[in-house]
Scaffold this active site. Structure first.
Site, mmCIF file in Angstrom:
data_model
loop_
_atom_site.group_PDB
_atom_site.id
_atom_site.type_symbol
_atom_site.label_atom_id
_atom_site.label_comp_id
_atom_site.label_asym_id
_atom_site.label_seq_id
_atom_site.Cartn_x
_atom_site.Cartn_y
_atom_site.Cartn_z
ATOM 1 N N ILE A 1 0.829 -1.201 0.000
ATOM 2 C CA ILE A 1 0.000 0.000 0.000
ATOM 3 C C ILE A 1 0.864 1.252 0.000
ATOM 4 C CG2 ILE A 1 -1.777 1.281 1.243
ATOM 5 C CD1 ILE A 1 -2.804 -1.413 2.319
ATOM 6 N N ASP B 1 11.317 2.767 5.595
ATOM 7 C CA ASP B 1 11.070 1.322 5.520
ATOM 8 C C ASP B 1 12.341 0.593 5.938
ATOM 9 O OD1 ASP B 1 9.998 -1.281 4.787
ATOM 10 O OD2 ASP B 1 8.701 -0.238 3.355
ATOM 11 N N ASN B 2 12.261 -0.725 5.930
ATOM 12 C CA ASN B 2 13.449 -1.570 6.053
ATOM 13 C C ASN B 2 13.913 -1.861 4.634
ATOM 14 O OD1 ASN B 2 15.402 -3.492 6.484
ATOM 15 N ND2 ASN B 2 13.991 -5.081 7.217
ATOM 16 N N SER C 1 -6.418 -2.299 11.007
ATOM 17 C CA SER C 1 -6.725 -3.485 10.213
ATOM 18 C C SER C 1 -8.096 -4.036 10.568
ATOM 19 C CB SER C 1 -5.675 -4.583 10.470
ATOM 20 O OG SER C 1 -6.053 -5.802 9.864
ATOM 21 N N TYR D 1 -1.273 -10.395 15.425
ATOM 22 C CA TYR D 1 -1.282 -9.236 14.532
ATOM 23 C C TYR D 1 -2.514 -8.375 14.796
ATOM 24 C CZ TYR D 1 -2.292 -6.531 10.335
ATOM 25 O OH TYR D 1 -2.630 -5.515 9.474
ATOM 26 N N LYS E 1 4.864 -10.267 -1.378
ATOM 27 C CA LYS E 1 4.271 -10.622 -0.092
ATOM 28 C C LYS E 1 4.190 -12.126 0.178
ATOM 29 C CE LYS E 1 0.737 -8.254 1.478
ATOM 30 N NZ LYS E 1 1.281 -7.741 2.751
ATOM 31 N N HIS F 1 -14.531 -25.230 6.435
ATOM 32 C CA HIS F 1 -14.605 -26.105 7.611
ATOM 33 C C HIS F 1 -15.693 -25.611 8.564
ATOM 34 C CE1 HIS F 1 -10.850 -28.175 6.447
ATOM 35 N NE2 HIS F 1 -10.500 -26.977 6.004
#
Length: 321
Positions: A11, A31-32, A114, A141, A178, A204
């Site tokens: 993004i 960023d890294n 999120s 997360y 990703k 499931h």
């Protein structure tokens, strides 16, 4: 200058491209940058300076007077990682530092939350801030994102404008790095192109037939338009859903991907991996009234439109946004 953390990611890099399109070229990309597979995401984009994510707080202390806006999109986003310490460091404590700096220096802030904060959706998917403390995410997360949302709402000191964005299932160009965490659209495109068939997770849950699991899929171009709107709007601080507002099935996604590629539909089902099966979301759908009420009027890409654009304009020609 405009800061984008997570600038080399999915993004973040799309947002840099969108900012460039409106002639915002003094971008501070955070960023890294040792992750080589993300390098193509920023190629050809106009960036003033690259700053390592761990050096950014110190950089901001020295350069805050020149910073007009911060998009804090950088995060550890792997939902299959179960070490809370990793998320506590990168998603919670780091975000607190950014928030506090924005308070001290009065810099407007948009940060990434999120839809994982909603967990199994027992309380629905309404971005009412009164229910945030009651939410029960399904993994570390989601916990880290919800913990920061709760912390932000509890603060008496806030940036003069801030917004937390609960991203739903975002798909689109620049997610190529990703791996397992890429969207189902990208996995579907690759499987269909290479094998002529697609595997989807078997249900499931007796309430859902195979392939009838539903998610709110939102095209990344809509996500960055919302970011641009908030940068210019700078009113009505708070936490907002960022989805299409329409749940669609994985079969819908599959059929549209086959059609966009021009192949006959050929779908198999496989068991959902055991490490995510217990915490698998079978339905998500963002309520988008709150964002609409503050003046965001642009229509969202339908799943059909988004997949067609993604496949035809980016995946087949192997292009970046």
């Amino acid at each position: 200058m405009i800061v984008v953390t997570g600038a080399a990611g999915f993004i973040g890099s799309c947002l840099v491209s969108r900012l460039n399109a409106d002639n915002f070229n003094d971008i501070i990309a955070v960023d890294n940058f040792t992750v080589a597979r993300k390098e193509p995401n920023l190629q050809g984009k106009k960036v003033k300076l690259y700053v390592d994510r761990m050096e950014f707080p110190e950089w901001l202390d020295k350069n805050y007077e020149e910073v007009e806006f911060i998009f804090h999109l950088g995060a550890r986003t792997d939902t299959t990682e179960f070490d809370p310490a990793i998320f506590n460091l990168l998603n919670l404590e780091y975000s607190k530092k950014v928030w506090l700096a924005c308070c001290e220096y009065q810099i407007p802030l948009v940060y990434a939350s999120s839809a994982a904060t909603y967990g199994a959706g027992k309380l629905g998917y309404d971005d009412d801030e009164n229910i945030i403390s009651l939410l029960n995410p399904l993994n570390p997360y989601g916990d880290s994102k919800n913990d920061f949302d709760k912390w932000a709402l509890q603060q008496t000191a806030k940036p003069f404008f801030w917004a937390g964005l609960k991203f739903f299932n975002v798909y689109g160009p620049n997610e190529y790095h990703k791996g397992r965490m890429a969207s189902v659209v990208l996995h579907a495109f690759r499987q269909i192109s290479e094998r002529g068939r697609l595997e989807l997770f078997r249900s499931h849950n007796p309430e859902y037939a195979d392939g009838e699991q539903k998610r709110d899929f939102i095209y990344v171009k809509d996500v960055v338009e919302i970011c641009m709107f908030l940068m210019h709007h700078r009113q009505n601080s708070g936490i907002y859903n960022v989805g299409s507002g329409q749940a669609r099935t994985f079969l819908d996604l599959a059929f549209n991907t086959f059609e966009a590629i021009g192949r006959e539909v050929n779908i198999d089902f496989k068991d959902t991996p055991s490490d995510i099966r217990e915490n698998y979301q079978y339905f998500t759908q963002a309520t988008m009234d709150k964002l609409r009420r503050i003046g965001y009027t642009k229509p969202f890409y339908s799943l059909e439109e988004g997949i067609q654009d993604y496949v035809q304009e980016y995946l087949i020609p192997n292009k970046y946004y």
